[in-house]
Each structure stands twice: as C-alpha cells, then as structure tokens.
Motif scaffolding. Sequence first.
Motif, PDB file in Angstrom:
ATOM      1  N   MET A   1       0.748  -1.170  -0.140  1.00 46.14           N
ATOM      2  CA  MET A   1       0.029   0.314   0.046  1.00 46.14           C
ATOM      3  C   MET A   1       0.685   1.071  -0.097  1.00 46.14           C
ATOM      4  O   MET A   1       0.449   2.258  -0.812  1.00 46.14           O
ATOM      5  N   LYS A   2       2.005   1.364   0.831  1.00 48.64           N
ATOM      6  CA  LYS A   2       2.812   2.332   0.895  1.00 48.64           C
ATOM      7  C   LYS A   2       3.334   2.570  -0.412  1.00 48.64           C
ATOM      8  O   LYS A   2       3.480   3.653  -0.914  1.00 48.64           O
ATOM      9  N   LYS A   3       3.664   1.433  -1.222  1.00 50.68           N
ATOM     10  CA  LYS A   3       4.512   1.816  -2.706  1.00 50.68           C
ATOM     11  C   LYS A   3       3.310   2.189  -3.655  1.00 50.68           C
ATOM     12  O   LYS A   3       3.889   2.978  -4.327  1.00 50.68           O
ATOM     13  N   ILE A   4       2.267   1.805  -3.468  1.00 52.22           N
ATOM     14  CA  ILE A   4       1.143   2.090  -4.336  1.00 52.22           C
ATOM     15  C   ILE A   4       0.818   3.763  -4.182  1.00 52.22           C
ATOM     16  O   ILE A   4       0.679   4.403  -4.980  1.00 52.22           O
ATOM     17  N   GLU A   5       0.565   3.854  -2.840  1.00 54.64           N
ATOM     18  CA  GLU A   5       0.190   5.250  -2.915  1.00 54.64           C
ATOM     19  C   GLU A   5       1.424   6.418  -3.110  1.00 54.64           C
ATOM     20  O   GLU A   5       0.990   7.585  -3.485  1.00 54.64           O
ATOM     21  N   SER A   6       2.613   5.899  -3.213  1.00 56.60           N
ATOM     22  CA  SER A   6       3.654   6.669  -3.702  1.00 56.60           C
ATOM     23  C   SER A   6       3.755   6.803  -5.119  1.00 56.60           C
ATOM     24  O   SER A   6       4.186   7.631  -5.865  1.00 56.60           O
TER      25      SER A   6
ATOM     26  N   ARG B   1     -11.039   2.006  -7.419  1.00 57.13           N
ATOM     27  CA  ARG B   1     -11.710   2.850  -8.037  1.00 57.13           C
ATOM     28  C   ARG B   1     -11.216   4.320  -7.650  1.00 57.13           C
ATOM     29  O   ARG B   1     -11.036   5.052  -8.655  1.00 57.13           O
ATOM     30  N   ASN B   2     -10.579   4.433  -6.617  1.00 62.10           N
ATOM     31  CA  ASN B   2      -9.820   5.803  -6.195  1.00 62.10           C
ATOM     32  C   ASN B   2      -8.553   5.812  -6.991  1.00 62.10           C
ATOM     33  O   ASN B   2      -8.265   7.128  -7.611  1.00 62.10           O
ATOM     34  N   ALA B   3      -8.036   4.771  -7.314  1.00 58.08           N
ATOM     35  CA  ALA B   3      -6.895   4.955  -8.410  1.00 58.08           C
ATOM     36  C   ALA B   3      -7.436   5.249  -9.670  1.00 58.08           C
ATOM     37  O   ALA B   3      -6.574   6.047 -10.428  1.00 58.08           O
ATOM     38  N   MET B   4      -8.249   4.690 -10.185  1.00 58.16           N
ATOM     39  CA  MET B   4      -8.747   4.912 -11.362  1.00 58.16           C
ATOM     40  C   MET B   4      -9.226   6.377 -11.627  1.00 58.16           C
ATOM     41  O   MET B   4      -8.752   6.914 -12.561  1.00 58.16           O
TER      42      MET B   4
ATOM     43  N   ILE C   1      -3.385  -0.089 -12.730  1.00 57.70           N
ATOM     44  CA  ILE C   1      -4.655  -0.150 -12.122  1.00 57.70           C
ATOM     45  C   ILE C   1      -5.727  -1.022 -12.821  1.00 57.70           C
ATOM     46  O   ILE C   1      -6.277  -1.604 -12.225  1.00 57.70           O
ATOM     47  N   TRP C   2      -5.846  -0.904 -14.115  1.00 52.93           N
ATOM     48  CA  TRP C   2      -6.891  -1.436 -14.931  1.00 52.93           C
ATOM     49  C   TRP C   2      -6.581  -3.040 -14.889  1.00 52.93           C
ATOM     50  O   TRP C   2      -7.453  -3.838 -14.804  1.00 52.93           O
ATOM     51  N   MET C   3      -5.255  -3.411 -14.838  1.00 51.89           N
ATOM     52  CA  MET C   3      -4.820  -4.636 -14.921  1.00 51.89           C
ATOM     53  C   MET C   3      -5.190  -5.506 -13.372  1.00 51.89           C
ATOM     54  O   MET C   3      -5.696  -6.768 -13.440  1.00 51.89           O
ATOM     55  N   TYR C   4      -4.962  -4.673 -12.390  1.00 55.93           N
ATOM     56  CA  TYR C   4      -5.420  -5.315 -10.849  1.00 55.93           C
ATOM     57  C   TYR C   4      -6.974  -5.308 -10.988  1.00 55.93           C
ATOM     58  O   TYR C   4      -7.431  -6.266 -10.420  1.00 55.93           O
ATOM     59  N   HIS C   5      -7.618  -4.488 -11.433  1.00 56.41           N
ATOM     60  CA  HIS C   5      -9.191  -4.438 -11.692  1.00 56.41           C
ATOM     61  C   HIS C   5      -9.646  -5.560 -12.319  1.00 56.41           C
ATOM     62  O   HIS C   5     -10.553  -6.415 -11.693  1.00 56.41           O
ATOM     63  N   ARG C   6      -8.929  -5.851 -13.291  1.00 60.01           N
ATOM     64  CA  ARG C   6      -9.284  -7.226 -14.268  1.00 60.01           C
ATOM     65  C   ARG C   6      -9.432  -8.302 -13.287  1.00 60.01           C
ATOM     66  O   ARG C   6      -9.776  -9.458 -13.168  1.00 60.01           O
TER      67      ARG C   6
END
Length: 331
Positions: A180-185, A223-226, A235-240
């Motif tokens: 989460m820390k890495k994604i938020e950055s 959704r927030n990331a999108m 983001i879209w690959m993770y959503h899929r």
Amino acid sequence: MHGVKRQTQQAIVDRKQREKSKIEGLLKLTDAVLDRKKGKDWSAEAFDATTQLLTVNPEFYTIWNYRRNILLNGLFRESTPEDINELLSGELALTMKFLQSHPKVYWIWNHRQWCLQNVPQGPGSDLDGWRKKYWAFELQAVEKMLNADARNFHAWNYRRYVLANMSVPRPESSELTYTMKKIESNFSNFSAWHQRSKVYTSLWHQGKLDPIKSKEKEFELVRNAMYTDPDDQSIWMYHRWLVGLGHDKELLEREIGVIQELLEEQPDSKWCMESLVHYKRLILTNYPSDRDKDLVADCVRLLDQLKDIDSARRHRYEEIHRAVVNISTHP
C-alpha cells in the motif's frame, strides 16, 4: 557549435586506442577464465579471475556458474562452517556492490539467492543461527533496492523469495501495508499491485481473511486509483484480476457502471473503453439475454472509438469486433 569544445584529431585517436586496448584486455581475460573453467580449475586464483571478469561484465552467466563450482568443489571443501560463512558474506557484499550499478541483471540476483541457500547451519536451531541473521538482513537490503527503484521486478521477485524462506515468517498483513505504501507513492507500480494480489490469494487460501469484505475494500482502492490516474495500465490490470475472481453478472454490471461514469469525465480514456468492452463481452459470453443487441452495439461503438484514438492497435480492435459480432450471431 558555440561553447562546445571540439576534440582534436589526436584526442580522438587516443580515445579509440584506449577503447581498443580495453576490449583486447577483456577478451584476453575472458579466454583465460574460460580456459580455467575448461580445465576444472577450482583454485583461489581462478576465483579471483572470475571476480575480475564479472566486475567488467556482470551479465556473463557462464562465469557466475563457474564461480559457484569453484566454491563448491574447491574453496568450501577444506573450510569450516565459519570459513564458508565468511566466503558467502563476501559474495553477498560483492553482489550488492554490483547491484548498485546493475540493479536489473538477473544473474546477480540469482547468485545472491544461491548464497542464501548455501549458508551453513549455525550453532543451535535455525531460529538462533546464521540463517536468521541472513534472512533479516536480506529483507532490509531488498527494501533499500526498492526504495531506489520501486518498480524493479527483479527486486520484487527476490523479496517474495526472501519472505517465503525467512526463519521467522513475516505477517502477511505487514506485506499488505508495505505494498500500500508503494502504491500510494506511485499508482503505476505494477509489481506492487502484483505482490498485493499474491498476498491476498495466500490469505484467502489459508482462511485468514474474509474474502468478501477484503475484495470490496480492494475495489474501493482501485476505483480511487482509477479516478486519480485513469491512464495507468497497472490499475486496470489489477481491476481485471479482482473482477476475474468471481465475475458474476451483478458485479460486472456494477463495475461497468463505475467505469461508464469515469468515461463521461474522461471521454478519451483508452483504458475505460477497453475495460468496458472487456466486461461487456464477459456478459455476452456468460449471461446471454434479450439485451445482447444493445451490448453488441455498445462494444462496436467503443471499438470504433478505440480504432481512432489508438490507431497503432487498430487490427487488434478489429479482431475483437469480429469476436463480438460472432458471439451475437452464434450464441
């Protein structure tokens, strides 16, 4: 050009001569080391020669293999566990030095992993011996590498290896916090998203986490990331991946609605359009109904738009178009 120093002819000649001498020296060293390898030379001198060659060319995997054979067949043979430990510490120090300038060379990471696999048993149990110390250090080391480049997939793969082999297992919830820390950055960190999917899969498999609640929490995160960065592929690959865990019709229609709202705000978003086509095709394939014609028309319209905004993949969209039409004519 004004302000740019021109090289003299002599300077150019001197530079070319230095480059030629450097290449000749490297070829000579390579031949010498390969001759030692062919002769099964397991001596300390051969070991030092591999260090010289790998310092110049750390991608020379044949020499890494030879180096390991020297350790196994030569230097380890008459050594005490303490001596082997010292040799491996030196190997880890050497590979760390190489990784500073070559962080994405697979063979360096591979050799580091081999070193860990060959650490001798320390006094007492594994928990109190050298292995515990090494694994803890490795986790810190790889985190430093990921701080330097959070998207280095070699480092992420190595991190997974370390976490799987630590004497004292690290709580998987800690890894969720780390990703989460890495994604938020940086939302564009595909490796962090991938790591997150691995952790969740493990937790669900072990029954340590409620899959329904945790998946909903992840959908909210995505959704927030999108909305923050709709053009980011990660983001879209993770959503899929999330949708693919259980793409029932209700879920598909819900996520289509979310993406449709985003497309209204971002009318040229390629990933919104691609995802809408992808999810509507899933409904067409798995849940045929009297709305098929409407869904096909939606997909065709979106594909026509995609061919305009992403012309480099025009043939791919035409292929998808044919597949969509085929679904509607051959239910």
